[in-house]
Structure formats: C-alpha cells, structure tokens
Scaffold this active site. Structure first.
Site, PDB file in Angstrom:
ATOM      1  N   GLY A 243      56.724  65.494  31.344  1.00 17.22           N
ATOM      2  CA  GLY A 243      55.639  65.010  32.213  1.00 17.22           C
ATOM      3  C   GLY A 243      55.349  63.185  32.439  1.00 17.22           C
ATOM      4  O   GLY A 243      56.719  62.681  31.501  1.00 17.22           O
ATOM      5  N   PRO A 244      55.005  62.518  32.779  1.00 20.96           N
ATOM      6  CA  PRO A 244      54.707  61.468  32.981  1.00 20.96           C
ATOM      7  C   PRO A 244      54.185  60.775  31.644  1.00 20.96           C
ATOM      8  O   PRO A 244      53.541  61.828  31.174  1.00 20.96           O
ATOM      9  CB  PRO A 244      54.149  61.169  34.442  1.00 20.96           C
ATOM     10  CG  PRO A 244      53.686  62.501  35.006  1.00 20.96           C
ATOM     11  CD  PRO A 244      54.477  63.812  33.904  1.00 20.96           C
ATOM     12  N   GLY A 246      51.677  59.981  28.844  1.00 21.23           N
ATOM     13  CA  GLY A 246      50.063  59.303  29.093  1.00 21.23           C
ATOM     14  C   GLY A 246      49.403  60.615  29.260  1.00 21.23           C
ATOM     15  O   GLY A 246      48.418  60.884  29.454  1.00 21.23           O
ATOM     16  N   GLY A 248      50.384  63.560  27.791  1.00 21.33           N
ATOM     17  CA  GLY A 248      49.975  64.172  26.065  1.00 21.33           C
ATOM     18  C   GLY A 248      50.978  64.246  25.579  1.00 21.33           C
ATOM     19  O   GLY A 248      50.502  65.585  25.549  1.00 21.33           O
ATOM     20  N   LYS A 249      52.131  64.244  26.169  1.00 18.41           N
ATOM     21  CA  LYS A 249      53.604  64.557  25.273  1.00 18.41           C
ATOM     22  C   LYS A 249      53.133  64.854  23.824  1.00 18.41           C
ATOM     23  O   LYS A 249      53.332  66.214  22.868  1.00 18.41           O
ATOM     24  CB  LYS A 249      54.480  64.228  25.332  1.00 18.41           C
ATOM     25  CG  LYS A 249      54.752  64.822  27.332  1.00 18.41           C
ATOM     26  CD  LYS A 249      56.175  63.990  27.713  1.00 18.41           C
ATOM     27  CE  LYS A 249      56.035  62.322  27.809  1.00 18.41           C
ATOM     28  NZ  LYS A 249      55.044  61.755  28.880  1.00 18.41           N
ATOM     29  N   HIS A 466      40.718  38.093  54.828  1.00 15.90           N
ATOM     30  CA  HIS A 466      42.054  39.734  54.471  1.00 15.90           C
ATOM     31  C   HIS A 466      41.062  40.721  54.136  1.00 15.90           C
ATOM     32  O   HIS A 466      41.602  41.829  54.829  1.00 15.90           O
ATOM     33  CB  HIS A 466      42.623  37.967  53.394  1.00 15.90           C
ATOM     34  CG  HIS A 466      43.227  38.886  52.727  1.00 15.90           C
ATOM     35  ND1 HIS A 466      44.585  39.100  53.536  1.00 15.90           N
ATOM     36  CD2 HIS A 466      44.001  40.525  51.973  1.00 15.90           C
ATOM     37  CE1 HIS A 466      45.641  39.981  52.757  1.00 15.90           C
ATOM     38  NE2 HIS A 466      45.138  40.686  52.063  1.00 15.90           N
ATOM     39  N   GLU A 467      40.172  40.506  52.664  1.00 14.89           N
ATOM     40  CA  GLU A 467      39.579  41.747  52.621  1.00 14.89           C
ATOM     41  C   GLU A 467      38.852  42.465  53.955  1.00 14.89           C
ATOM     42  O   GLU A 467      38.415  43.468  53.865  1.00 14.89           O
ATOM     43  CB  GLU A 467      39.314  41.824  51.505  1.00 14.89           C
ATOM     44  CG  GLU A 467      39.637  40.713  50.420  1.00 14.89           C
ATOM     45  CD  GLU A 467      40.342  41.745  49.414  1.00 14.89           C
ATOM     46  OE1 GLU A 467      40.537  43.753  49.592  1.00 14.89           O
ATOM     47  OE2 GLU A 467      41.918  41.251  49.163  1.00 14.89           O
ATOM     48  N   HIS A 470      40.873  44.621  55.673  1.00 16.63           N
ATOM     49  CA  HIS A 470      41.846  45.953  55.546  1.00 16.63           C
ATOM     50  C   HIS A 470      40.223  47.089  55.597  1.00 16.63           C
ATOM     51  O   HIS A 470      40.503  48.490  55.649  1.00 16.63           O
ATOM     52  CB  HIS A 470      41.153  45.765  53.420  1.00 16.63           C
ATOM     53  CG  HIS A 470      42.820  45.227  53.200  1.00 16.63           C
ATOM     54  ND1 HIS A 470      44.213  45.378  53.920  1.00 16.63           N
ATOM     55  CD2 HIS A 470      43.432  44.167  52.395  1.00 16.63           C
ATOM     56  CE1 HIS A 470      45.193  44.713  52.927  1.00 16.63           C
ATOM     57  NE2 HIS A 470      44.652  43.775  52.299  1.00 16.63           N
TER      58      HIS A 470
HETATM   59  P1  ADP Z   1      52.428  60.844  26.413  1.00 21.52           P
HETATM   60  O1  ADP Z   1      53.689  61.478  25.189  1.00 21.52           O
HETATM   61  O2  ADP Z   1      52.693  61.816  27.318  1.00 21.52           O
HETATM   62  O3  ADP Z   1      52.710  59.166  26.886  1.00 21.52           O
HETATM   63  P2  ADP Z   1      50.160  60.414  24.514  1.00 21.52           P
HETATM   64  O4  ADP Z   1      50.198  62.032  23.822  1.00 21.52           O
HETATM   65  O5  ADP Z   1      50.288  59.234  23.663  1.00 21.52           O
HETATM   66  O6  ADP Z   1      51.420  60.809  25.493  1.00 21.52           O
HETATM   67  O7  ADP Z   1      49.125  60.119  25.006  1.00 21.52           O
HETATM   68  C1  ADP Z   1      48.197  59.365  24.703  1.00 21.52           C
HETATM   69  C2  ADP Z   1      47.083  59.077  24.523  1.00 21.52           C
HETATM   70  O8  ADP Z   1      46.221  59.918  25.605  1.00 21.52           O
HETATM   71  C3  ADP Z   1      46.795  60.341  23.460  1.00 21.52           C
HETATM   72  O9  ADP Z   1      47.210  59.438  21.890  1.00 21.52           O
HETATM   73  C4  ADP Z   1      44.921  61.289  23.937  1.00 21.52           C
HETATM   74  O10 ADP Z   1      44.166  60.553  23.742  1.00 21.52           O
HETATM   75  C5  ADP Z   1      45.367  60.672  25.122  1.00 21.52           C
HETATM   76  N1  ADP Z   1      45.150  62.039  26.393  1.00 21.52           N
HETATM   77  C6  ADP Z   1      46.402  62.226  26.883  1.00 21.52           C
HETATM   78  N2  ADP Z   1      46.484  63.546  27.550  1.00 21.52           N
HETATM   79  C7  ADP Z   1      45.705  63.977  26.838  1.00 21.52           C
HETATM   80  C8  ADP Z   1      44.762  65.491  27.144  1.00 21.52           C
HETATM   81  N3  ADP Z   1      45.625  66.315  27.915  1.00 21.52           N
HETATM   82  N4  ADP Z   1      43.759  65.217  26.303  1.00 21.52           N
HETATM   83  C9  ADP Z   1      43.431  64.549  25.600  1.00 21.52           C
HETATM   84  N5  ADP Z   1      43.419  63.087  25.742  1.00 21.52           N
HETATM   85  C10 ADP Z   1      44.672  63.010  26.117  1.00 21.52           C
HETATM   86 ZN    ZN Z   2      45.486  42.402  50.610  1.00 23.66          ZN
END
Ligand code: ADP
Ligand code: ZN
Length: 651
Positions: A243-244, A246, A248-249, A466-467, A470
């Site tokens: 997964g991307p 952040g 939560g892996k 400009h804005e 848009h």
């Molecule tokens: P990854 O390893 O996928 O890059 P992380 O597990 O390090 O992501 O996630 C970073 C932080 O984001 C976690 O410590 C948590 O605070 C928050 N977070 C990410 N996904 C969730 C989730 N599903 N529920 C609660 N917090 C989350």
């Molecule tokens: Zn612009």
C-alpha cells in the site's frame, strides 16, 4: 496536491539494541580504535561547542524587544548567532550563560536556525520597525568551514584504513562472523520484548477492515498454533503488506505483535544494504536466528523493495551484488525454516509490482494484504482514533473533516490532528475548534501561510486575476470539482491558490480530463485577457497540464489519431531501458497530439473567460480587497453553479 508526511514516531515500544561484543582473546587492536575514537571525539566536541538554540519567537520577545542584542552574525546562510550586550548578561534570564564555561561570556550566546537569509532579514526588519535608527541591530555575514562535514569525510577514511589493517592481521586467525569487532553482521533489528507490553492494538488501527480480518488469522495462529498444526494446516510464513506510504503498514504490523503479545523484530530494507560488502547477508542471517530463538515471534521488514527489487536482464551489467547477496540470503532463510516454527515475516512495500518474482513464490511471501487510501467512512474512523487524546470543542464535526480530506492517508490525518492541536495551543485556546482543524488541513495540503512574504502591488494584481481565472473557468465547466475557496495569501511555495473539494472517482472520463485541463489553464488565460501579456507565474499549472495531456494521449488511449493504445508499463521494467517502447514516428504523433490538445483547451478557456469577463474582473477586484474569497461571495459574483455543490461545504 502533494501531501506532506511526518514521521510519526511511536513511543509505545521501547527499543533495545544489541550491545557490542568484543572478540575474546584476540590482540587488543580495539584499543587503537578506542584511542582514535577518543581523539576524534574530543576534536569534534571541541569544535562543536554550540550556543543555545532558540526559536525566533523567544528571540524576538525576550531579547530583541528588550534591546539586549549587541549584534547578529549570520553563518553560512543557515544560522544566526546572537550576541547579547555585555551589561545585559547579568539579567536573571541570562543566568545560565554565565554559569557555563568561561568562553561563553564572549558569545555567541544563542543561535537561531534560519530558513533563508531573505526571510530572516525581512522578519528582523519587521520586528524592528518601531526602533530608533541607533537602536537597530547590526547584521554581519560569515562563511565558516564546517568542521563536522570535514570530519565526516576523515572519520570513515581513517576507520577504513584501520579496518583494513585489522582484517589483514586477523585473517586466518579469527572468523569473520558475528563476533567481529564492530558487530557489523549483527542485525540492528529492534527487539520489542514480551515483557514490555506493546500498547498498539487493533483498536488503534481504524478502517482497513479487510486487511484487519486477514491479519487476525495470523494473530490467532501466533496465539494458538496447535489448533492449526494438529489438523495438518500449513501456516503462511511470509505476508506482504502492500500500500501507499502512510496507510498504516507499520502500524498494522505492530498491532499484530501487540495483539498476539509476541516479540517484534523490525528492520528496514534500506538498512540491509549498507556500505560494507557482506553485511546485508549476515544481518539477514542474524535477524532470523534471533527471531527463531524467541519464537513465536514476528519479523517486520519495512521497505522491502530496497532489497527485493527484481533482478531483471536490464540490470545485469550494472548489478548491485551486495543487494543481490542480501536478497539471496533472505530467500534462503525464508526457505530454511519450517512452516510451523512460529516465526512470521511481515514485509511492507508500496510497490509490489517491482519486487523480484522469487520473493513472491509459494512458501515465501505468498500472501498479500492490500492497504489502500481510506474512503470517507474510513477517514472518519481514523479521525476518531486520532481525536481521542485531543481536547476538542463542541463544534468539531468529524464528518465534515473527513469529507474535506479526500485522498489523505492515515498518516496525513494523524498529522492534521496534531497540527490542529498545536495551532489551538498557539492561540491559547481551551479546546481545539473546527477552524483549527481546517487551518491544519490547509497547512498540510498547501504548506505554511506566509503573510509576511513581500510581493509588490503589481505582482499581487497578477496573482489575484490569475486565481480569479482558475475560479471562473472551473465554475462554468461542468466536470470540475466544487470550488470552495480562493486565496491570494502566499502559502508554501505558491502565491495564491484555489481550493476544491474533490469527489472520489475511480474512473475519469475524457470530458472530465479536458475540463480539468481548462480549469488549470484558467490562470494563464486570465492573465492574457486582463493584462494582455503573460507571466512566468503559470509554471506549475503548465507543467501539470502537459503531464496530464501526455498521460491522456499515451497512457489512457483518449486520443482519436492514436486510438486505444497504451504505452503504460505497469511492471516498471521499461524504466531501465533507454529509449521508448514506440517508434520515432509514433513519438512525433504523440507530441503533436499533446500540443494540439493543450492549445485547443487553452483557446476554449480564453473563449469561456471572455464570455464572463466582467465577472472575472469583479472577482479579481474582490480578491485584491479581501485576499480570501469563500463560497458565499463566489456565488454572489458568479451566480449559482450549475454543478451540484455538496451540502456539507455550505455550512
Ligand atoms: P506506512 O508504514 O504504511 O508508511 P505507518 O504505519 O507508518 O504507515 O503510518 C504512520 C502513522 O499514520 C501511524 O503511526 C498512525 O498514526 C497513522 N495511521 C496510518 N493509518 C492509520 C489507520 N488506519 N488508523 C489509524 N492511524 C493510522
Ligand atoms: Zn495557477
């Protein structure tokens, strides 16, 4: 939008590093190391006696405004050293300085890290606006050799030579295993012991329902292995979390360890691949050895793509042997331990497609769990989790927060919640209010607001129109997301911005693509209409439009001349080949079609804005006056939008 991410460090585990062990009975070469180390350390320490680091705010409020500052020296354009006037040093607030070493009386007494010299100067100038000319503080500039940087060159060099000497002498006598002097081979895996109970549980993981239910099985196995083994079931050894960033892996892996209450060894893929040859492989060996000793246990390998990238033919003549050795060792270890030893390896990656196929074979990482960016409902749940520790005001509307943060990852949301609390604290509030969350969201999306940034009136006018361009263009295009706010307050790198509320779609139609192109070109088109000349200010827009047009033509098969062909390569293998997967002739057609697409979209936008020129002008005027224009005013000027505006934006 690019999202900033912050490393969320988790304090719920305490880490324990392996102590260094020294070779028994070998000659005391390590004494040489120690000696050298001490010398270097003392030089380093001596040069690095640094003045106290303080924030701009402390500086301004307690020193500058009290006229205590004698002079400021800006060093290497990075930091500013503050010298306090000698007679003021006696004041109680400076008492810590006088207690220090005798040198410290001469100064510098404090230091501030500065972003850039320009912004520092302008802040300083603003802060001293009301000072008399003779009270103003003088700034000088210095360039100094950075000894830390020089040392960081010398130290590895010296160490390398010593290491070599050591190796030559030690060859044939001592083995090169984990017992060697620096313990290079020892894994740096952090061991989170069972006695120190991990506080991360599934309750801390919001959303991700499917992933959680798959992972629950693993927890169950770790807890009651017998139920499975007595029926002859084979437990998966390796599980890949895909997964991307952040999403939560890492959090999920920790939660598994927390729920099952087993030791958790974690190591990042990039740590395997280090400077010294052979280190990665021996780290892998050691990691598995440790984990097996403590079984049942979990090994977590973050960023496995750093080691596990596919070894394709294209790579053959620039092979990274070290990485390959590490990967081979990893495969050997995975095969080496029996299915039911009680060690489960979790690995995380954001790109499963570039991994070596050998890693994914049965018996290795044959289970994949996908973690995706959260949906609106899931974002709500994630907000709930991170709002738990926050003292929030009554007006906080989680539903609205969730709908205003499409495309955000769990880490972004955690970041917003923390930012909001910081903002509220700065304003000395009793509780965190909805507006703090909104501000935090804007900051996470667009960077810090920089009200102090100096732009000339003429520039401001260009930005305003400009804005407005848009805004007006997107307002009258059917397929563009709802516009909620236009602002010409500089933020991050940009001078102005239009804020949309994106709807979540999996599929984008051709018409929508074209409307988006037009809306993005609206800024440049408005400049041309109003000022009869164009500026460099549309760079980001043009870059975006050009990239978008190329994907439409070459990837999504949306061009009539080229037809439904796609040169997209999901395996990423072509990246390594020089050249393109199509002929010169095709390249020419693509370039021509992309250009035609953009030019026609631009003309369409000009036409649209000319039709609504008076509205464009009044919105530009209003922006110049108010700096931020919200939906209400937008509707007053532009009329109700034909496109439905989601109800939650209105209140
Ligand atoms: P990854 O390893 O996928 O890059 P992380 O597990 O390090 O992501 O996630 C970073 C932080 O984001 C976690 O410590 C948590 O605070 C928050 N977070 C990410 N996904 C969730 C989730 N599903 N529920 C609660 N917090 C989350
Ligand atoms: Zn612009």
């Amino acid at each position: 939008m690019d999202h900033k991410e912050e490393e969320n460090s988790d304090k719920s585990f305490s880490e324990e590093r392996n102590p260094m062990t020294l070779p028994k009975g070998s000659k005391p070469y390590w004494l040489y190391f120690l000696f050298l180390f001490l010398i270097l350390f003392s030089i380093f320490n001596w040069t690095a006696t640094k003045p106290n680091e303080i924030s701009w705010l402390t500086f301004e409020q307690t020193m500058l405004s009290a006229h205590d500052v004698a002079k400021i020296v800006v060093v290497n354009k990075e930091s500013a050293e503050i010298y306090i006037k000698e007679d003021r040093l006696k004041a109680p607030k400076y008492s810590t300085i006088l207690k220090g070493a005798f040198m410290s009386k001469l100064g510098p007494h404090y230091a501030i890290q500065i972003g850039s010299v320009e912004s520092f100067e302008s802040k300083l100038q603003q802060a001293q606006q009301n000072f008399l000319p003779e009270e103003r503080v003088e700034i000088t500039y210095q360039n100094r050799t950075n000894w830390t940087a020089v040392l960081s060159w010398i130290v590895p060099f010296g160490l390398l030579i010593l290491f070599w000497v050591f190796m030559l002498r030690g060859l044939g006598r001592s083995s090169m295993g984990g017992g060697s002097i620096f313990n290079f081979g020892k894994s740096t895996a952090k061991l989170f012991d069972k006695d120190i109970k991990s506080t991360v549980t599934f309750k801390d993981v919001a959303g991700l329902r499917e992933a959680k239910s798959e992972v629950e099985e693993i927890v169950d196995f770790l807890k009651n292995p017998k139920t499975y083994t007595k029926l002859g079931a084979k437990i998966p050894k390796g599980v890949m979390l895909v997964g991307p960033t952040g999403t939560g892996k890492t959090l999920m892996a920790k939660a598994v360890a927390g729920e099952a209450q087993v030791p958790f060894f974690s190591l990042s893929g990039s740590e395997f691949v280090e400077m010294f040859v052979g280190v990665g492989a021996s780290r892998v060996r050691d990691l598995f050895k440790q984990a097996k000793e403590k079984a049942p246990s979990i090994i977590f390998i973050d960023e496995i793509d750093a080691v596990g990238r596919s070894r394709s033919k294209a790579n053959a003549f620039q092979a990274n042997d070290e990485r390959e050795n590490t990967l081979n060792q990893l495969l050997t270890e995975l095969d080496g331990f029996g299915t039911n030893t009680g060690v489960i390896v979790l690995a995380a990656t954001n790109r499963a497609d570039i991994l070596d196929k050998a890693l994914l074979r049965p018996g290795r990482f044959d289970r994949h769990i996908y973690l995706e960016l959260p949906t609106k409902q899931e974002r709500m749940e994630i907000f709930e989790v991170h709002l738990r520790p926050i003292k929030k005001a009554k007006d906080v509307d989680v539903k609205l927060l969730a709908s205003m943060s499409p495309g955000f990852s769990g880490a972004d949301i955690a970041n917003i919640c923390n930012e909001a609390a910081l903002i509220a604290a700065r304003k000395k509030k009793e509780a965190v209010e909805q507006e703090d969350f909104m501000e935090a969201r804007d900051r996470v999306v667009g960077g810090l607001e920089r009200k102090g940034k100096i732009i000339s009136p003429k520039e401001k006018e260009i930005v305003a129109y400009h804005e407005a361009g848009h805004a007006v263009a997107s307002w009258f295009l059917k397929n563009v997301d709802a516009l909620v706010k236009v602002s010409i307050i500089p933020r991050g790198k940009s001078l102005g911005s239009a804020w949309y509320l994106p709807e979540e779609h999996q599929i984008v139609t051709k018409a929508k693509f074209i409307d988006q192109l037009c809306a993005t070109l609206g800024g440049r088109a408005a400049e041309e209409i109003i000022f009869n000349e164009v500026s460099s200010g549309a760079l980001d827009d043009l870059e975006k439009v050009t990239k978008q047009a190329y994907t439409m033509v070459a990837y999504y098969g949306l061009n009539d001349k080229i037809g439904p062909l796609s040169f997209y390569d999901s395996t990423g293998e072509n990246e390594r080949f020089l050249g393109k997967p199509y002929s010169e002739n095709m390249a020419m057609i693509i370039d021509k079609e992309v250009q035609a697409l953009i030019v026609s979209s631009y003309n369409k936008t000009i036409e649209l804005l000319l039709k609504h020129q008076s509205k464009l002008e009044s919105l530009g005027q209003l922006l110049l006056k108010k700096e931020v224009v919200y939906l209400e005013d937008l509707e007053k000027i532009l009329g109700k939008r034909t496109k439905e505006i989601p109800a939650q934006v209105r209140d």
